[in-house]
Motif scaffolding. Structure first.
Motif, short mmCIF file in Angstrom:
data_model
loop_
_atom_site.label_atom_id
_atom_site.label_comp_id
_atom_site.label_asym_id
_atom_site.label_seq_id
_atom_site.Cartn_x
_atom_site.Cartn_y
_atom_site.Cartn_z
N LEU A 1 14.85 45.46 22.96
CA LEU A 1 14.36 46.24 21.83
C LEU A 1 12.95 45.83 21.44
CD1 LEU A 1 17.40 46.37 19.36
CD2 LEU A 1 16.52 48.25 20.73
N GLN B 1 9.78 46.08 16.14
CA GLN B 1 10.00 46.90 14.96
C GLN B 1 11.47 47.31 14.84
OE1 GLN B 1 7.42 50.32 14.61
NE2 GLN B 1 8.76 51.33 13.11
N ASP B 2 12.07 47.64 15.98
CA ASP B 2 13.48 48.05 15.98
C ASP B 2 14.38 46.86 15.60
OD1 ASP B 2 12.83 50.65 16.75
OD2 ASP B 2 12.90 50.12 18.88
N GLU C 1 14.15 46.37 11.87
CA GLU C 1 14.90 47.40 11.16
C GLU C 1 16.40 47.09 11.17
OE1 GLU C 1 13.93 51.15 12.86
OE2 GLU C 1 11.96 51.27 11.86
#
Length: 232
Positions: free
Chosen positions: A16, A19-20, A23
């Motif tokens: 990933l 940023q993911d 989140e």
């Protein structure tokens, strides 16, 4: 519960983007806090049992307006500061449905308090003796939803009549109240020591309430070991 090492391992495995990953971690923290807050709301509500909409047996051999009750679970009545009355003989599911509505309200972020009518009146009487009546009364006026279980088992004396009147009047159209009772609304007036107080309180309550009358075989019997056989 998903931990930070779990998320990092998942991120490496699925490659990933940063940023993911952030989140996911942020959502985990939001979910954790929401679950913690829900647990606190349920504890403060003081339910005797954890009963939910999903746990109710909608095939039980009892008769009531099922669509009206399902509509109550949308919780629109809380937004409109309306009340709900569940009436019927012992064991038909009045307390279960009232508690399940309270549980749904807790999940929606609402402040709920559940207690039997005799507990409410006893606490208010004791508060008069130790001069904490106003503080105790505010505790019953504050919740978004107050559930008073088993109202009307006994006739009220003058102090109990006054206290019940005050709770009903002060909550009227400001917050929502649910009452369960094995008596009809028409019978409630004779329970009060003062008929004038009774008429004033009941007029407000009944005209602002969704009234659900439940009739049929004891729901409680079906919940005991071996009760399932009563379906047939």
């Amino acid at each position: 519960m998903i931990t930070l090492p779990d998320r990092m391992a998942y991120a490496r495995k699925t490659k990933l983007e940063l940023q993911d990953v952030l989140e996911l971690i942020l959502q985990d923290e939001i979910d954790r806090r929401e679950q913690k807050n829900l647990t606190m709301r349920l504890k403060r509500a003081s339910f005797t049992e954890e009963q939910t909409f999903e746990g109710f047996d909608w095939d039980a051999p009892v008769t009531f307006d099922r669509q009206r009750v399902r509509d109550l679970f949308s919780l629109g009545f809380l937004e409109r500061h309306e009340d709900a009355l569940f009436m019927g003989p012992a064991g038909v599911g009045k307390t279960f449905l009232a508690s399940a509505l309270g549980h749904a309200a807790c999940r929606a972020g609402r402040h709920v308090l559940f207690l039997r009518a005799d507990q409410l009146l006893k606490q208010l009487r004791q508060a008069r003796a130790d001069h904490s009546h106003e503080k105790t009364l505010r505790r019953f006026l504050a919740p978004d939803l107050l559930i008073i279980d088993d109202f009307g088992l006994r006739r009220l004396d003058s102090i109990q009549s006054s206290d019940m009147y005050e709770v009903i009047i002060e909550r009227h159209r400001r917050t929502s109240t649910i009452l369960t009772s094995n008596r009809t609304v028409e019978e409630w007036i004779s329970l009060f020591d003062d008929p004038i107080l009774a008429q004033s309180a009941m007029d407000r309550l009944a005209h602002n309430a969704h009234q659900v009358v439940i009739e049929g075989q004891s729901y409680r019997i079906r919940l005991r070991p071996g009760g399932e056989s009563l379906k047939n």
